[in-house]
Design an enzyme around this catalytic site. Structure first.
Site, PDB file in Angstrom:
ATOM      1  N   ASP A  23       0.881  -1.168   0.000  1.00  0.00           N
ATOM      2  CA  ASP A  23       0.000   0.000   0.000  1.00  0.00           C
ATOM      3  C   ASP A  23       0.919   1.218   0.000  1.00  0.00           C
ATOM      4  OD1 ASP A  23      -1.677   2.099   0.549  1.00  0.00           O
ATOM      5  OD2 ASP A  23      -2.463   1.310   2.447  1.00  0.00           O
ATOM      6  N   LYS A  86       2.822  11.121  -3.516  1.00  0.00           N
ATOM      7  CA  LYS A  86       1.763  10.436  -4.265  1.00  0.00           C
ATOM      8  C   LYS A  86       0.845  11.439  -4.975  1.00  0.00           C
ATOM      9  CE  LYS A  86      -1.760   6.860  -3.476  1.00  0.00           C
ATOM     10  NZ  LYS A  86      -2.272   5.948  -2.439  1.00  0.00           N
ATOM     11  N   GLU A 186      -7.233   0.387  -4.601  1.00  0.00           N
ATOM     12  CA  GLU A 186      -7.272   0.271  -3.136  1.00  0.00           C
ATOM     13  C   GLU A 186      -8.606  -0.286  -2.625  1.00  0.00           C
ATOM     14  OE1 GLU A 186      -6.080   4.218  -2.060  1.00  0.00           O
ATOM     15  OE2 GLU A 186      -4.039   3.882  -2.798  1.00  0.00           O
ATOM     16  N   ASP A 210     -12.970   5.688   2.407  1.00  0.00           N
ATOM     17  CA  ASP A 210     -11.552   5.753   2.782  1.00  0.00           C
ATOM     18  C   ASP A 210     -11.175   7.170   3.199  1.00  0.00           C
ATOM     19  OD1 ASP A 210      -8.787   5.835   2.900  1.00  0.00           O
ATOM     20  OD2 ASP A 210      -8.459   4.690   1.061  1.00  0.00           O
TER      21      ASP A 210
END
Ligand code: AMP
Length: 618
Positions: A23, A86, A186, A210
């Site tokens: 992850d 990211k 994800e 999330d």
């Protein structure tokens, strides 16, 4: 080298070798594997902790440190400490310009559509290289903890990541010395961790909520015959637990009659209070009152006040859930399961809001920080062929793509994609007045097409003559269940179109596939480095072309001195281009760009005022 056999139908490796699940997060990253008891487990290397902060710091020798060690430099050396990389992965400066203020390090603003670069010390880094540093750390931790080389991984990305962001993630893996078996969404990984989607006869619609430290997204997935389809995603990439911390901090500043601007100037105090706010937030997940003191400052907060402070932000996430459902054309009653991901879903108020909205208790048994990595490990195990109970769908054993500038391979359908599949990308011309475009289709994993297998070539003819960059050519790949690939090229402004059919597996033996995969693993690092050099060269050459034309065309707006100094910059970029050094090229390109930017603005202003003069204002 040990022989590894590859299952042609699935592209999976037969040798018993651990494939880890990673992850790669905005705030934290972690790695998981399937333990000998066949359970997914996160890796905690020598008690260093499970979460690796996604932060890279460069010292004066340009050496990188990653994780907690790098985190310490956030306040002492912010210019060389890269966090949230990211957010920059696979993005251009234009994409991130609106939020540039949150980054404390230098992002190169070259005002183009090229991917962003970051300057630390006197070096330039792409987000791919920085993400690779994080992945290298995860790989090293996994190898140390498992006492075995780790060469293959499944890496997760948000469901809303586009092609370019997914490709950048793959490249980062390659650069870190990992063979990226698959890029997995994800929310798909989170579902797998809960065992949803493992049974091919299962049919379900689920929502994955999330909420992390700095980002929020909700995805609606439909699972059918073992295939996960993303029906809709929504969210806000600048909303998360950090906002809760900020709300608490502001509340304390107000309650203690402090001046925010004064506190903000004191880096250490600000940082201490911020950490205190985060501690309060976490404590309030399990207790009703938080009470601490920092020097003279009272840091007190009760649960009810905290909930009032964050209510608007939480409501925003619920609105996003509503929008996602609307886009998927579903009602809450049609959602079979709701899954919670991300550290901020530990806040009971958040959990309750999600439950109230969906009308059912969300799944929260698995640690929300770990659930994605655990699911990635399960996906890796499936790809490794270790789960005989699971039907492996047909996948393409090698990537399919086309040749782009500098002889680079641009992957359109990645290896291990499920078949049937379709994917496409938009291209444009590189020369003014270009009326034909050659499309060369290749198969393979190497970054340069000359190392891959050429499948076909055709010309898209009859593009109307336009300046470079204006035509929009969509290239679409459709790979059907029989393994036939249709490549279609269409110029959108004129509608000119050309199409061919190819059978990529024709003449392809198991041995060839195996050799091509092994070669790509062996050359991964040098391949990515070569790709980055070619990309830097193309950018440099493009800038050179523009700058030379600019001083010719707009000489009347520039002084003699400005022209001669621009020429000096142009010459040093030319020298850099012949040096074959990526960093030197990028540095000289940046200098030329910075130097000429004010001139470009001046010319633009002049053009506007000329245009205005021509208009009568009544
Ligand atoms: P992630 O990006 O998923 O790692 O989530 C990190 C966020 O979760 C940060 O904002 C943390 O402060 C927050 N977080 C971690 N533990 C808790 C907790 N026990 N209660 C509330 N928030 C938490």
């Amino acid at each position: 080298m040990a022989k590894i056999s590859i299952n042609l139908a699935t592209g999976s490796f037969q040798k018993e070798e651990i494939i880890v699940g990673i992850d790669l997060g905005t705030t934290n990253s972690l790695v998981a594997f399937i333990n000998p008891e066949k359970n997914p487990q996160v890796i905690n290397d020598s008690g260093k902790g499970i979460l690796v902060p996604s932060i890279v710091h460069f010292n004066h020798q340009n050496e990188a440190v990653v994780g907690n060690e790098a985190k310490e430099f956030l306040t002492t050396d912010p210019a060389n400490t890269i966090f949230s990389v990211k957010r920059l992965l696979g993005r251009s400066y234009k994409d991130v310009a609106d939020h540039a203020a949150i980054f404390s390090y230098k992002i190169i603003d070259d005002d183009t559509d090229a991917l962003v670069k970051i300057q630390a010390g006197d070096r330039f880094y792409t987000p791919i290289e920085l993400s690779a540093e994080i992945l290298k750390e995860l790989k090293a931790r996994a190898e140390h903890a498992l006492k075995t080389p780790v060469n293959r991984a499944v890496i997760t990305v948000p469901a809303y990541f586009n092609d370019s962001q997914r490709q950048a993630t793959r490249d980062a893996g390659k650069l870190a010395g990992l063979d990226v078996m698959r890029i997995v969404n994800e929310p798909t990984a989170a579902s797998l961790a809960y065992g949803i989607g493992l049974d091919p006869s299962e049919q379900k619609t689920i929502a994955v909520y999330d909420l992390g430290g700095g980002t929020f997204d909700v995805s609606i997935l439909q699972i059918q015959n073992g295939i996960f389809e993303v029906l809709a995603t929504n969210g806000n990439t600048y909303l998360g637990g950090d906002d809760f911390d900020r709300a608490i901090l502001n509340y304390w500043i107000e309650k203690n009659n402090l001046d925010l601007t004064v506190v903000a100037e004191d880096n250490i105090l600000m940082q201490t209070l911020r950490l205190q706010a985060e501690a309060a937030k976490k404590a309030l997940s399990t207790q009703n009152l938080y009470n601490e003191q920092v020097g003279e400052i009272w840091c007190t907060l009760d649960k009810q006040t905290f909930e009032q402070l964050i209510a608007a932000k939480v409501e925003e996430t619920i609105t996003a859930c509503k929008n996602a459902l609307k886009d998927a054309d579903l009602t809450t009653a049609e959602i079979d399961e709701v899954i919670l991901v991300g550290g901020s879903t530990r806040t009971p108020f958040v959990k309750q809001a999600v439950e109230n909205f969906f009308g059912k208790k969300p799944q929260d048994n698995i640690n929300p920080d770990e659930v994605v990595a655990l699911g990635a490990a399960i996906q890796a195990d499936v790809l490794a062929g270790n789960r005989s109970d699971i039907l492996l769908l047909d996948v393409t054993p090698l990537s399919l793509g086309i040749e782009t500038m500098g002889g680079l391979m641009d992957v359109i359908i990645a290896r291990n994609s499920k078949v049937p599949t379709k994917a496409g990308r938009q291209y444009t011309t590189s020369i003014d007045g270009q009326v034909n475009m050659k499309i060369s289709v290749y198969q393979g994993e190497r970054d340069l097409v000359k190392e891959n297998r050429k499948l076909a070539e055709f010309d898209l003819k009859g593009i109307p003559a336009m300046p470079a960059g204006l035509p929009k050519v969509d290239i679409n790949f459709l790979l059907n269940a029989d393994g036939i690939l249709t490549v279609q090229a269409i110029e959108l402004r004129s509608g000119v179109k050309q199409e061919i059919e190819i059978t990529p597996s024709y003449g392809l033996s198991d041995d060839t596939v195996e050799k091509m995969l092994l070669d790509s693993i062996e050359h991964a690092k040098s391949d990515v480095e070569q790709r980055m050099l070619i990309e830097a060269r193309s950018e440099g050459e493009q800038l050179l072309y523009t700058a030379e034309r600019f001083i010719e065309k707009h000489a009347e707006h520039l002084t003699e001195k400005e022209i001669s100094e621009t020429k000096v910059h142009i010459e040093s970029l030319k020298t850099a281009l012949s040096s074959q050094e990526k960093d030197t090229i990028l540095k000289k390109a940046d200098e030329l760009n910075e130097f000429t930017r004010p001139f470009a603005e001046r010319v633009m202003d002049a053009a506007i005022s000329t245009a205005m003069k021509g208009k009568k204002i009544e």
